[in-house]
Design a protein around this motif. Structure first.
Motif, PDB file in Angstrom:
ATOM      1  N   PHE A 168     -10.055  20.222  -6.629  1.00 19.11           N
ATOM      2  CA  PHE A 168      -8.394  20.879  -7.368  1.00 19.11           C
ATOM      3  C   PHE A 168      -9.062  20.641  -8.646  1.00 19.11           C
ATOM      4  O   PHE A 168      -9.590  19.831  -9.869  1.00 19.11           O
ATOM      5  CB  PHE A 168      -7.268  19.496  -7.222  1.00 19.11           C
ATOM      6  N   THR A 169      -8.092  21.772 -10.007  1.00 21.29           N
ATOM      7  CA  THR A 169      -8.248  21.763 -11.359  1.00 21.29           C
ATOM      8  C   THR A 169      -7.124  22.192 -11.577  1.00 21.29           C
ATOM      9  O   THR A 169      -6.648  23.578 -10.808  1.00 21.29           O
ATOM     10  CB  THR A 169      -9.484  23.262 -11.513  1.00 21.29           C
ATOM     11  N   VAL A 213     -11.433  13.669  -2.311  1.00 20.14           N
ATOM     12  CA  VAL A 213     -10.613  15.259  -3.408  1.00 20.14           C
ATOM     13  C   VAL A 213     -11.623  14.615  -4.637  1.00 20.14           C
ATOM     14  O   VAL A 213     -11.845  13.870  -4.721  1.00 20.14           O
ATOM     15  CB  VAL A 213      -8.853  14.386  -3.121  1.00 20.14           C
ATOM     16  N   TYR A 214     -11.416  15.906  -4.542  1.00 19.50           N
ATOM     17  CA  TYR A 214     -12.416  15.687  -6.739  1.00 19.50           C
ATOM     18  C   TYR A 214     -11.347  16.946  -7.409  1.00 19.50           C
ATOM     19  O   TYR A 214     -11.239  17.530  -7.310  1.00 19.50           O
ATOM     20  CB  TYR A 214     -13.195  16.753  -6.425  1.00 19.50           C
ATOM     21  N   ASN A 215     -10.801  15.579  -8.325  1.00 18.87           N
ATOM     22  CA  ASN A 215     -10.792  15.785  -9.824  1.00 18.87           C
ATOM     23  C   ASN A 215     -11.242  16.631 -11.075  1.00 18.87           C
ATOM     24  O   ASN A 215     -11.612  15.734 -11.694  1.00 18.87           O
ATOM     25  CB  ASN A 215      -9.793  14.955  -9.964  1.00 18.87           C
ATOM     26  N   GLU A 216     -10.296  17.720 -11.241  1.00 18.71           N
ATOM     27  CA  GLU A 216     -10.736  18.373 -12.453  1.00 18.71           C
ATOM     28  C   GLU A 216      -9.849  18.490 -13.200  1.00 18.71           C
ATOM     29  O   GLU A 216      -8.508  19.222 -12.990  1.00 18.71           O
ATOM     30  CB  GLU A 216     -11.856  19.637 -12.518  1.00 18.71           C
ATOM     31  N   LEU A 217      -8.920  17.744 -14.045  1.00 21.15           N
ATOM     32  CA  LEU A 217      -8.579  17.534 -14.659  1.00 21.15           C
ATOM     33  C   LEU A 217      -8.008  18.199 -16.499  1.00 21.15           C
ATOM     34  O   LEU A 217      -8.864  17.835 -16.786  1.00 21.15           O
ATOM     35  CB  LEU A 217      -7.661  16.076 -14.498  1.00 21.15           C
ATOM     36  N   GLY A 250      -2.629  16.334 -10.060  1.00 19.48           N
ATOM     37  CA  GLY A 250      -4.606  15.900  -9.764  1.00 19.48           C
ATOM     38  C   GLY A 250      -3.983  14.248  -8.999  1.00 19.48           C
ATOM     39  O   GLY A 250      -3.960  13.939  -7.794  1.00 19.48           O
ATOM     40  N   ARG A 251      -2.606  13.551  -9.663  1.00 18.41           N
ATOM     41  CA  ARG A 251      -2.330  12.434  -8.694  1.00 18.41           C
ATOM     42  C   ARG A 251      -1.861  12.348  -7.900  1.00 18.41           C
ATOM     43  O   ARG A 251      -2.034  11.265  -6.882  1.00 18.41           O
ATOM     44  CB  ARG A 251      -1.544  11.197 -10.134  1.00 18.41           C
ATOM     45  N   MET A 268      -2.295  14.830  -5.678  1.00 15.97           N
ATOM     46  CA  MET A 268      -3.829  15.244  -4.642  1.00 15.97           C
ATOM     47  C   MET A 268      -4.035  14.137  -4.073  1.00 15.97           C
ATOM     48  O   MET A 268      -4.708  14.269  -2.280  1.00 15.97           O
ATOM     49  CB  MET A 268      -4.569  16.154  -4.819  1.00 15.97           C
ATOM     50  N   THR A 288      -3.231  16.059 -15.066  1.00 12.73           N
ATOM     51  CA  THR A 288      -3.686  15.022 -14.607  1.00 12.73           C
ATOM     52  C   THR A 288      -2.134  14.831 -13.296  1.00 12.73           C
ATOM     53  O   THR A 288      -2.869  14.178 -12.409  1.00 12.73           O
ATOM     54  CB  THR A 288      -3.760  13.881 -15.652  1.00 12.73           C
ATOM     55  N   GLY A 317     -10.488  13.465 -14.565  1.00 12.64           N
ATOM     56  CA  GLY A 317     -10.891  13.471 -12.941  1.00 12.64           C
ATOM     57  C   GLY A 317     -12.476  12.872 -12.791  1.00 12.64           C
ATOM     58  O   GLY A 317     -12.754  12.301 -13.417  1.00 12.64           O
TER      59      GLY A 317
END
Ligand code: NAD
Length: 512
Positions: free
Chosen positions: A254-255, A276-280, A261-262, A264, A258, A486
């Motif tokens: 996910f990009t 889950v990989y978050n780029e926020l 992303g939370r 997700m 925030t 992230g």
């Protein structure tokens, strides 16, 4: 300013891009259908939404409104492709050749892709052409080149056994990306995920879905087997949510913000515990110490960093922290840069700043500017909407002085061309302010003392720190954040970790 197709400016290039835009739209060449199982297709429900250009509000075309049923179908295709090995079991060198061909096709279609990118999200055509399209192609080509040079391991176990430590594709990857760099964000997910042998279901932002769909067409043309890549346009709370909650998606890249992303992470915990990989988001600090060798250069880098892409960059240096002794000099140089970034027609080949992505974003940016004024910051430049008569969404480059670290414009990601200047007295205060937001994506510092540069770089809580420059960028270097910016890393070989599982195989070795 002449954002409408009927009033091209004097530049012949501008006329050319307007003509091309008109031809594209008049001939109905914008295809907003989903790409599933190797076919362009309407949403299962038949529903669509209208894509509009932020340049002037013009209608770009109907886009498939994918929802849960489309996600189910897309994931079924992706799973089938994983299971029968049509891509995952191909030799890395074979995957490499197909991905290289894809990158070449992206370059061959650069004019069309750049035009679509500019029409869809409002960035200047010169940047779509010189930055976005080449960077997307380079990313795909880079992972293509890398993938047949990555080795697995044999563990140093005692004699009598052999332990293989190998990387396998995770399976079905869901990728959800934002609208600010649609091609690049898609490529940062697709390059490593596909090179590693996964199947992918990509959901682009509802605000800029068109170039991701064309990427899928070109991937098929390059020889990517049908079913390996699906692209589903649609809204976050529909297609995005269904993908994040899907029980047969193995990893989610996910990009975005925030806040989402939370959510997700929540979706993963409520479904199959997918990775889950978050780029926020970010609120990056740009610190200029009084011992910086060239404060004017630092100021120009700060201005270019915050105003590039209309300020819609996750790593934009939105907080300029300046030592009180050099503050006036730095601010004067930033203000001298402002005219260069006044927004203009994105289809004009000379424009440096285009339109923000839509009316909601325009309102959000203007709302932050109002908050800055209400809270007592001093507005030195900009702060207004521009070119409203075009029907597009333009904001003038905005600079605030006398910002205190507690103000909203110092804490919240604005995602627009708004720079908040905060003055500091000493190094400890600069570090405290720089680290004083929930974000940790990037930070920049300018100092002529190597000891200070290394000390401060270590103290800054950020995934990336720039020293005495701002914009170095290379596919070999990971990109990502810490804290609420992230946890994942895009780019470089490190990104392959997200799209592969470690598999250990123990083998008994008979003594002779
Ligand atoms: P966003 O979080 O609103 O949306 C991002 C994506 O998530 C879109 O495709 C959207 O449709 C989808 N989405 C929204 N709600 C969803 C839900 N409930 N379930 C599933 N998907 C959902 O962000 P945005 O406005 O598109 O993009 C701007 C943000 O992206 C900024 O915060 C920016 O900093 C961040 N960003 C980060 C990076 C990075 O690498 N760290 C890069 C670019 C942008």
């Amino acid at each position: 300013m002449s954002a409408s197709a009927s009033s091209p400016s004097s530049s012949s290039d501008t006329g050319l891009w307007h003509e091309r835009a008109q031809a594209l739209l008049a001939e109905g060449l914008v295809d907003g259908r989903a790409s599933i199982g190797g076919q362009r297709t309407a949403a299962v429900s038949g529903e669509t939404f209208v894509g509009r250009s932020p340049i002037d509000g013009r209608r770009l075309g109907e886009v498939a409104r994918c929802q849960g049923a489309d996600v189910d179908l897309a994931v079924r295709h992706a799973r089938h492709a994983v299971d029968d090995g049509r891509w995952s079991a191909k030799a890395p060198a074979v995957r490499k050749r197909i991905l290289q061909r894809w990158a070449e096709l992206i370059v061959q279609h650069k004019d069309e892709l750049a035009l679509l990118e500019t029409l869809d999200m409002g960035k200047p055509i010169r940047h779509s052409l010189s930055v976005d399209v080449p960077a997307a192609a380079r990313c795909i080509a880079w992972y293509a080149e890398a993938i047949d040079k990555v080795y697995d391991q044999v563990a140093p176990t005692p004699a009598g056994s052999l332990a293989l430590v190998q990387r396998e594709p995770v399976g079905v990857v869901g990728a959800i990306v934002p609208w600010n760099y649609p091609l690049i964000m898609a490529a940062w997910k697709l390059g490593p995920a596909l090179a590693a042998g996964n199947s992918v279901v990509l959901k682009p932002s509802e605000k800029s879905p068109l170039t991701a769909l064309r990427l899928a067409d070109l991937a098929l043309k390059a020889g990517l087997p049908a079913g390996v890549l699906q692209v589903l346009p649609g809204f976050g709370h529909e297609a995005g949510e269904a993908l994040a909650l899907h029980m047969d998606v193995d990893a989610l890249a996910f990009t975005g913000s925030t806040r989402v992303g939370r959510h997700m992470l929540d979706c993963a915990s409520r479904s199959n515990l997918k990775r889950v990989y978050n780029e926020l988001g970010g609120k990056s600090a740009f610190i200029v110490f009084d011992d910086a060798e060239d404060v004017a250069r630092a100021a120009r880098a700060a201005a270019s960093g915050i105003f590039f892409n209309q300020g819609e960059s996750c790593n934009a240096p939105s907080r300029l922290l300046v030592h009180a002794a050099v503050a006036d000099e730095v601010i004067a140089e930033v203000l001298a840069q402002v005219p260069r970034y006044l927004p203009d027609d994105p289809l004009d080949a000379h424009t440096e700043m285009g339109a923000v992505v839509d009316e909601a974003q325009l309102r959000s940016v203007l709302g932050h500017i109002e908050a800055g004024q209400r809270e007592g910051a001093t507005l030195l430049a900009g702060g207004t909407r521009a070119h409203a008569e075009t029907g597009g969404f333009y904001v003038t480059p905005t600079v605030f002085d006398d910002v205190s670290p507690q103000m909203r414009i110092a804490l919240e990601e604005i995602f627009g061309p708004v720079l908040s200047v905060i003055r500091f007295q000493d190094e400890a205060e600069a570090i405290e302010i720089a680290n004083g937001t929930p974000y940790g994506l990037q930070a920049t510092l300018w100092s002529g003392q190597i000891d200070r540069a290394l000390r401060v770089a270590r103290a800054l809580k950020a995934g990336t720190v720039h020293v005495n420059q701002f914009d170095e960028d290379d596919m070999t270097v990971p990109f990502g954040g810490v804290k609420q910016s992230g946890n994942g890393r895009d780019k470089s070989l490190h990104a392959l970790d997200k799209y592969t599982e470690l598999k250990t195989t123990w083998i008994r070795v008979q003594a002779a």
